[in-house]
Design a protein around this motif. Structure first.
Motif, short mmCIF file in Angstrom:
data_model
loop_
_atom_site.label_atom_id
_atom_site.label_comp_id
_atom_site.label_asym_id
_atom_site.label_seq_id
_atom_site.Cartn_x
_atom_site.Cartn_y
_atom_site.Cartn_z
N HIS A 128 -3.24 3.57 0.55
CA HIS A 128 -4.65 4.07 0.38
C HIS A 128 -5.32 3.60 -1.11
N GLY A 129 -4.43 3.71 -2.20
CA GLY A 129 -5.01 3.31 -3.39
C GLY A 129 -5.42 1.93 -3.44
N LEU A 130 -4.32 0.94 -2.92
CA LEU A 130 -4.69 -0.46 -2.77
C LEU A 130 -5.94 -0.70 -2.28
N LEU A 131 -6.19 -0.06 -1.00
CA LEU A 131 -7.32 -0.35 -0.34
C LEU A 131 -8.57 0.34 -1.00
N GLU A 132 -8.40 1.37 -1.64
CA GLU A 132 -9.70 2.04 -2.15
C GLU A 132 -10.17 0.98 -3.22
N ASN A 133 -9.21 0.62 -4.16
CA ASN A 133 -9.63 -0.22 -5.26
C ASN A 133 -10.10 -1.44 -4.77
N ALA A 134 -9.62 -2.09 -3.44
CA ALA A 134 -10.46 -3.27 -3.02
C ALA A 134 -11.64 -2.87 -2.62
N ALA A 135 -11.90 -1.65 -2.11
CA ALA A 135 -13.28 -1.45 -1.65
C ALA A 135 -14.28 -1.27 -2.87
N ILE A 136 -13.85 -0.58 -3.72
CA ILE A 136 -14.64 -0.44 -5.02
C ILE A 136 -15.06 -1.87 -5.37
N ARG A 137 -14.16 -2.70 -5.76
CA ARG A 137 -14.48 -4.03 -6.23
C ARG A 137 -15.08 -5.09 -5.25
N VAL A 201 -13.69 -6.16 1.90
CA VAL A 201 -12.52 -5.50 1.26
C VAL A 201 -11.34 -6.11 1.77
N VAL A 202 -11.00 -6.15 2.88
CA VAL A 202 -9.80 -6.79 3.24
C VAL A 202 -9.62 -8.12 2.58
N ARG A 203 -10.42 -9.12 2.37
CA ARG A 203 -10.31 -10.18 1.41
C ARG A 203 -10.07 -10.19 0.11
N THR A 204 -10.71 -9.14 -0.47
CA THR A 204 -10.44 -8.66 -1.89
C THR A 204 -8.94 -8.24 -2.06
N MET A 205 -8.44 -7.24 -0.99
CA MET A 205 -7.24 -6.86 -0.96
C MET A 205 -6.00 -8.26 -0.84
N MET A 206 -6.58 -9.13 0.01
CA MET A 206 -5.62 -10.06 -0.07
C MET A 206 -5.36 -10.94 -1.35
N ASP A 255 6.52 -7.03 3.00
CA ASP A 255 5.50 -7.91 3.47
C ASP A 255 4.28 -7.13 3.88
N PHE A 256 3.32 -7.75 3.23
CA PHE A 256 1.78 -7.58 3.54
C PHE A 256 1.27 -8.59 4.54
N SER A 257 0.97 -8.34 5.66
CA SER A 257 0.52 -9.39 6.90
C SER A 257 -0.91 -8.74 7.34
N PHE A 258 -1.92 -9.91 7.09
CA PHE A 258 -3.03 -9.91 7.54
C PHE A 258 -3.77 -10.66 8.65
N GLN A 259 -4.23 -9.85 9.65
CA GLN A 259 -4.68 -10.55 11.05
C GLN A 259 -5.97 -10.41 11.00
N LEU A 260 -6.89 -11.50 10.75
CA LEU A 260 -8.34 -11.25 10.59
C LEU A 260 -8.77 -11.53 12.00
N ALA A 261 -10.03 -10.56 12.53
CA ALA A 261 -10.56 -11.09 13.76
C ALA A 261 -11.35 -12.27 13.56
N ALA A 262 -11.46 -13.17 14.51
CA ALA A 262 -12.45 -14.46 14.57
C ALA A 262 -13.57 -13.97 14.91
N VAL A 272 -2.40 -14.46 7.43
CA VAL A 272 -1.76 -14.63 6.14
C VAL A 272 -0.79 -13.41 5.88
N THR A 273 0.55 -13.72 5.44
CA THR A 273 1.50 -12.81 4.80
C THR A 273 2.03 -13.12 3.27
N LEU A 274 1.69 -11.85 2.76
CA LEU A 274 2.42 -11.98 1.34
C LEU A 274 3.66 -11.16 1.32
#
Length: 413
Positions: A128-137, A201-206, A255-262, A272-274
């Motif tokens: 939640h902290g990671l996502l909140e920081n991404a949402a703010i920025r 937000v999700v792109r910022t977190m990535m 692993d942080f995996s992101f599957q973005l809707a087309a 993307v997986t980091l």
């Protein structure tokens, strides 16, 4: 549209269903005007300029009608024309799931795929902290993360993000869904940038996690840290959140995996997986310490520069009583204050005198000090009254009752 284009839209009929089209329209701001159960629905798109509607479309539901395919094809043709999409572009946006998926896979060193309840809470809180920081920025890239949360950030975290499940197989996995929304009519007319805030937000977190991964690697061998983030404060907050996720877990990797809707932006990298390996994870606490130290130095340098600007403001050694309004930069107690049971402290606030910006130090009692802390946390401007006095290398405000607590309370309400 010519006849062949109409035929291509009608060819989509077997590939989509009326409920899928209805979900798409509802997500784009269309309003259901009326419905005849099992027969048809009438949808309208509201007008921006006057009461009424801008578009109106009939959506057939009864597939056993002789002319169902023709009528449903007409609906798809109308939507393609309205949104300026070819048949396959329309199919893509209708089928787009409307959510970005974020998965966190915790690979434990002992092979055990379970965690205690306390550990699970730490994982969720850290994420939640990671996502909140991404949402703010994502809303303000220059934000330090402090102060009051913007309504857009609060609404996103409370309404748009859904916890899906913990999956326990070979690894413990946290699944989160970030709901998307974009008004495609505004995209077509050029009234919007076309990228939903939730996607930003999700792109910022990535990007943040990729930078954190690189910084953790740079710590190996004592190499200097180059954050690539907007300021040490944001980097320190990210490192703290990531450290809290892994603090009590013996992880082989995470692993942080992101599957973005087309269908929501014309860019690549939708899957993307980091991966943070054990060596990266072991350096995260050190990275947090380095970034926290850099943040304190940055804050001290900024405050010192603001104090010098205050001294450059043309003013007598002591002014007449005046009222000043501005944001709280910080609050602190001197070592002598801490030893007192009922002590206040000092508030540092930004001021603007004659077009010149600087800071002023304001001595507060215990009651005022508590309100100043809350004003700083919520990023609320305060009003103070008193006389400005030069005191060494700072400018102080002195008076019998300097902070307007009543006005501050009204601002908080």
């Amino acid at each position: 549209m010519n006849g062949s284009t109409h035929d291509r839209f009608r060819a989509l009929v077997p590939a989509v269903t009326p409920p899928a089209v209805a979900r798409f329209m509802a997500g784009q701001g269309w309003e259901l005007e009326k419905r005849r159960e099992g027969v048809r629905e009438v949808w309208r798109y509201p007008s921006d300029e006057s009461p009424g509607y801008r578009y109106r479309v009939m959506l057939p539901l009864a597939e056993d009608y002789e002319d169902y395919e023709e009528r449903f094809g007409d609906t798809l043709i109308a939507l393609g024309r309205i949104y300026d999409l070819d048949p396959w572009g329309l199919l893509e946006v209708i089928e787009a799931p409307g959510v970005d998926l974020i998965s966190v896979h915790l690979n434990k060193g002992d092979g055990d795929s379970t965690v205690t309840l306390v550990q699970a809470k730490a994982v969720i809180d850290g994420f939640h902290g990671l996502l909140e920081n991404a949402a703010i920025r994502a809303r303000n890239p220059d934000s330090s993360g402090g102060g009051r949360r913007a309504k857009q950030v609060t609404r996103y975290l409370s309404d748009n993000v859904h916890f899906s499940r913990f999956i326990s197989e070979k690894s413990l996995s946290l699944m989160v869904m970030s709901q998307l929304y974009v008004d495609r009519l505004k995209v077509v007319s050029g009234d919007s940038e076309g990228v939903p805030y939730a996607r930003q937000v999700v792109r910022t977190m990535m990007r943040d996690l990729a930078v954190m991964q690189a910084m953790a690697g740079n710590l190996q061998g004592g190499l200097p840290v180059s954050s690539g983030l907007r300021g040490a404060t944001a980097g320190a907050a990210l490192a703290k959140s990531l450290a809290s996720m892994i603090d009590s877990l013996d992880l082989r990797s995470i692993d942080f995996s992101f599957q973005l809707a087309a269908g929501y932006e014309d860019v690549g990298d939708r899957d993307v997986t980091l991966t943070f390996q054990r060596g990266d994870l072991e350096r995260i606490p050190d990275l947090e310490q380095v970034l926290s130290t850099a943040r304190r130095r940055w804050q001290s340098a900024n405050l010192e520069a603001a104090n010098f600007r205050s001294l450059e403001i043309a003013m007598p050694e002591e002014t007449e009583e005046m009222a000043l309004n501005g944001p709280v930069q910080g609050v602190f107690r001197n070592s002598d204050d801490i030893s007192m049971i009922r002590a206040g402290g000092v508030m540092v606030m930004s001021i603007d005198l004659g077009g010149r910006k600087g800071t002023v130090h304001v001595r507060l009692d215990e009651h005022e000090y508590a309100y100043a802390i809350e004003a700083h946390r919520r990023n609320i401007a305060v009003t103070v009254r008193g006389r400005l006095v030069r005191a060494g290398n700072v400018v102080e405000l002195r008076g019998d009752s300097v902070l307007d607590v009543d006005e501050l309370m009204r601002s908080m309400d």
